[in-house]
Design a protein around this motif. Structure first.
Motif, PDB file in Angstrom:
ATOM      1  N   SER A  58     -12.722   5.166 -16.180  1.00 10.88           N
ATOM      2  CA  SER A  58     -13.963   4.400 -16.353  1.00 10.88           C
ATOM      3  C   SER A  58     -14.081   3.811 -17.757  1.00 10.88           C
ATOM      4  N   LYS A  59     -13.401   4.369 -18.730  1.00 11.07           N
ATOM      5  CA  LYS A  59     -13.482   3.909 -20.120  1.00 11.07           C
ATOM      6  C   LYS A  59     -12.504   2.785 -20.445  1.00 11.07           C
ATOM      7  N   HIS A  60     -11.610   2.468 -19.532  1.00  4.09           N
ATOM      8  CA  HIS A  60     -10.578   1.477 -19.813  1.00  4.09           C
ATOM      9  C   HIS A  60     -10.854   0.162 -19.101  1.00  4.09           C
ATOM     10  N   GLN A  61     -10.568  -0.935 -19.817  1.00  5.74           N
ATOM     11  CA  GLN A  61     -10.715  -2.266 -19.256  1.00  5.74           C
ATOM     12  C   GLN A  61      -9.507  -3.099 -19.632  1.00  5.74           C
ATOM     13  N   ALA A  62      -9.268  -4.099 -18.825  1.00  6.06           N
ATOM     14  CA  ALA A  62      -8.194  -5.056 -19.107  1.00  6.06           C
ATOM     15  C   ALA A  62      -8.600  -6.390 -18.496  1.00  6.06           C
ATOM     16  N   GLU A  63      -7.850  -7.406 -18.819  1.00  9.46           N
ATOM     17  CA  GLU A  63      -8.164  -8.738 -18.297  1.00  9.46           C
ATOM     18  C   GLU A  63      -7.941  -8.811 -16.794  1.00  9.46           C
ATOM     19  N   SER A  64      -6.908  -8.148 -16.316  1.00 10.72           N
ATOM     20  CA  SER A  64      -6.634  -8.074 -14.880  1.00 10.72           C
ATOM     21  C   SER A  64      -5.815  -6.819 -14.612  1.00 10.72           C
ATOM     22  N   TYR A  65      -5.689  -6.500 -13.334  1.00  8.82           N
ATOM     23  CA  TYR A  65      -5.051  -5.240 -12.946  1.00  8.82           C
ATOM     24  C   TYR A  65      -4.067  -5.468 -11.805  1.00  8.82           C
ATOM     25  N   TYR A  66      -2.992  -4.708 -11.844  1.00  9.80           N
ATOM     26  CA  TYR A  66      -2.103  -4.615 -10.692  1.00  9.80           C
ATOM     27  C   TYR A  66      -2.635  -3.501  -9.803  1.00  9.80           C
ATOM     28  N   VAL A  67      -2.579  -3.722  -8.505  1.00 14.57           N
ATOM     29  CA  VAL A  67      -2.932  -2.698  -7.524  1.00 14.57           C
ATOM     30  C   VAL A  67      -1.698  -2.518  -6.648  1.00 14.57           C
ATOM     31  N   MET A  68      -1.078  -1.362  -6.777  1.00 17.31           N
ATOM     32  CA  MET A  68       0.174  -1.065  -6.085  1.00 17.31           C
ATOM     33  C   MET A  68      -0.093   0.036  -5.047  1.00 17.31           C
ATOM     34  N   PHE A  69       0.056  -0.322  -3.788  1.00 19.88           N
ATOM     35  CA  PHE A  69      -0.139   0.645  -2.709  1.00 19.88           C
ATOM     36  C   PHE A  69       1.157   1.404  -2.469  1.00 19.88           C
ATOM     37  N   ASN A  70       1.047   2.668  -2.168  1.00 21.85           N
ATOM     38  CA  ASN A  70       2.225   3.514  -1.987  1.00 21.85           C
ATOM     39  C   ASN A  70       3.083   3.068  -0.804  1.00 21.85           C
ATOM     40  N   ASN A  71       2.450   2.572   0.245  1.00 23.58           N
ATOM     41  CA  ASN A  71       3.175   2.249   1.473  1.00 23.58           C
ATOM     42  C   ASN A  71       3.336   0.751   1.707  1.00 23.58           C
ATOM     43  N   SER A  72       3.356  -0.029   0.643  1.00 24.96           N
ATOM     44  CA  SER A  72       3.491  -1.473   0.779  1.00 24.96           C
ATOM     45  C   SER A  72       4.478  -1.991  -0.254  1.00 24.96           C
ATOM     46  N   SER A  73       5.149  -3.074   0.095  1.00 23.66           N
ATOM     47  CA  SER A  73       6.081  -3.670  -0.860  1.00 23.66           C
ATOM     48  C   SER A  73       5.416  -4.784  -1.664  1.00 23.66           C
ATOM     49  N   ALA A  74       4.127  -5.054  -1.397  1.00 22.94           N
ATOM     50  CA  ALA A  74       3.404  -6.099  -2.117  1.00 22.94           C
ATOM     51  C   ALA A  74       2.447  -5.469  -3.128  1.00 22.94           C
ATOM     52  N   ILE A  75       2.298  -6.128  -4.251  1.00 21.35           N
ATOM     53  CA  ILE A  75       1.350  -5.716  -5.287  1.00 21.35           C
ATOM     54  C   ILE A  75       0.311  -6.820  -5.424  1.00 21.35           C
ATOM     55  N   ASP A  76      -0.953  -6.418  -5.483  1.00 21.54           N
ATOM     56  CA  ASP A  76      -2.048  -7.366  -5.659  1.00 21.54           C
ATOM     57  C   ASP A  76      -2.462  -7.413  -7.120  1.00 21.54           C
ATOM     58  N   ILE A  77      -2.976  -8.568  -7.525  1.00 23.49           N
ATOM     59  CA  ILE A  77      -3.585  -8.719  -8.846  1.00 23.49           C
ATOM     60  C   ILE A  77      -5.072  -8.940  -8.611  1.00 23.49           C
ATOM     61  N   VAL A  78      -5.897  -8.172  -9.334  1.00 22.73           N
ATOM     62  CA  VAL A  78      -7.345  -8.299  -9.233  1.00 22.73           C
ATOM     63  C   VAL A  78      -7.930  -8.440 -10.634  1.00 22.73           C
ATOM     64  N   LYS A  79      -9.079  -9.094 -10.726  1.00 23.97           N
ATOM     65  CA  LYS A  79      -9.754  -9.263 -12.019  1.00 23.97           C
ATOM     66  C   LYS A  79     -10.660  -8.084 -12.342  1.00 23.97           C
ATOM     67  N   GLU A  80     -11.325  -7.548 -11.321  1.00 24.02           N
ATOM     68  CA  GLU A  80     -12.224  -6.422 -11.541  1.00 24.02           C
ATOM     69  C   GLU A  80     -11.518  -5.123 -11.201  1.00 24.02           C
ATOM     70  N   LYS A  81     -11.716  -4.141 -12.039  1.00 18.86           N
ATOM     71  CA  LYS A  81     -11.062  -2.846 -11.848  1.00 18.86           C
ATOM     72  C   LYS A  81     -11.585  -2.204 -10.567  1.00 18.86           C
ATOM     73  N   PRO A  82     -10.696  -1.880  -9.634  1.00 20.96           N
ATOM     74  CA  PRO A  82     -11.120  -1.235  -8.385  1.00 20.96           C
ATOM     75  C   PRO A  82     -11.700   0.156  -8.648  1.00 20.96           C
ATOM     76  N   THR A  83     -12.755   0.481  -7.920  1.00 15.85           N
ATOM     77  CA  THR A  83     -13.388   1.786  -8.115  1.00 15.85           C
ATOM     78  C   THR A  83     -13.498   2.591  -6.829  1.00 15.85           C
ATOM     79  N   ASP A  84     -13.309   1.982  -5.686  1.00 18.85           N
ATOM     80  CA  ASP A  84     -13.509   2.695  -4.421  1.00 18.85           C
ATOM     81  C   ASP A  84     -12.180   2.876  -3.684  1.00 18.85           C
TER      82      ASP A  84
END
Length: 146
Positions: A58-84
């Motif tokens: 919760s204390k960390h921020q960045a301009e954008s984030y990679y979201v890497m799912f364990n069971n997928s070969s694709a990585i998403d880029i998001v601007k807002e840090k996922p929380t759920d």
């Protein structure tokens, strides 16, 4: 979670390999093939767990984030840090990989885990600069300057 871009399989593979090279260098005996977060739960890479991990995240921020799912070969880029992302095997980290948050399907028993890059202090300076920029923008908006 609004996805800005989904990387190609090739691009995702490069990001995953870089992430594995940082956080799973000593993966022998940790079964990271099934779940990459086993490196944290097994003590193969230093991390904090559960509430402490959530607090650090919760204390960390960045301009954008990679979201890497364990069971997928694709990585998403998001601007807002996922929380759920509870009870899913997902890894969230800034593009410079200064830190990573590993959510697990075993939450409340194992995870989530928060870990820092070996060069965290230098890399996090970039992310802190972005955080300062956001604060300055918010201040300017509160004054009606923009």
């Amino acid at each position: 979670m609004e996805i800005v871009e989904t990387l190609t399989k090739n691009e995702s593979g490069k990001i995953e390999a870089k992430w594995m090279g940082i956080y799973c260098k000593n993966k022998q005996g940790f079964n990271t093939k099934d779940y990459r977060w086993h490196i944290f739960s097994g003590g193969g890479y230093p991390s904090v767990e559960a509430d402490e991990a959530e607090s650090m995240y919760s204390k960390h921020q960045a301009e954008s984030y990679y979201v890497m799912f364990n069971n997928s070969s694709a990585i998403d880029i998001v601007k807002e840090k996922p929380t759920d992302l509870n009870y899913k095997d997902v890894y969230v980290f800034p593009k410079n990989m200064a830190w990573t948050m590993a959510f697990t399907h075993e939450e409340c028993w194992l995870g989530p885990y928060f870990a820092k890059h070996p060069n965290y202090k230098n890399l996090e300076k970039e992310n802190e600069a972005y955080k300062l920029k956001l604060q300055q923008i918010a201040h300017a908006k509160s004054k009606g300057w923009c």
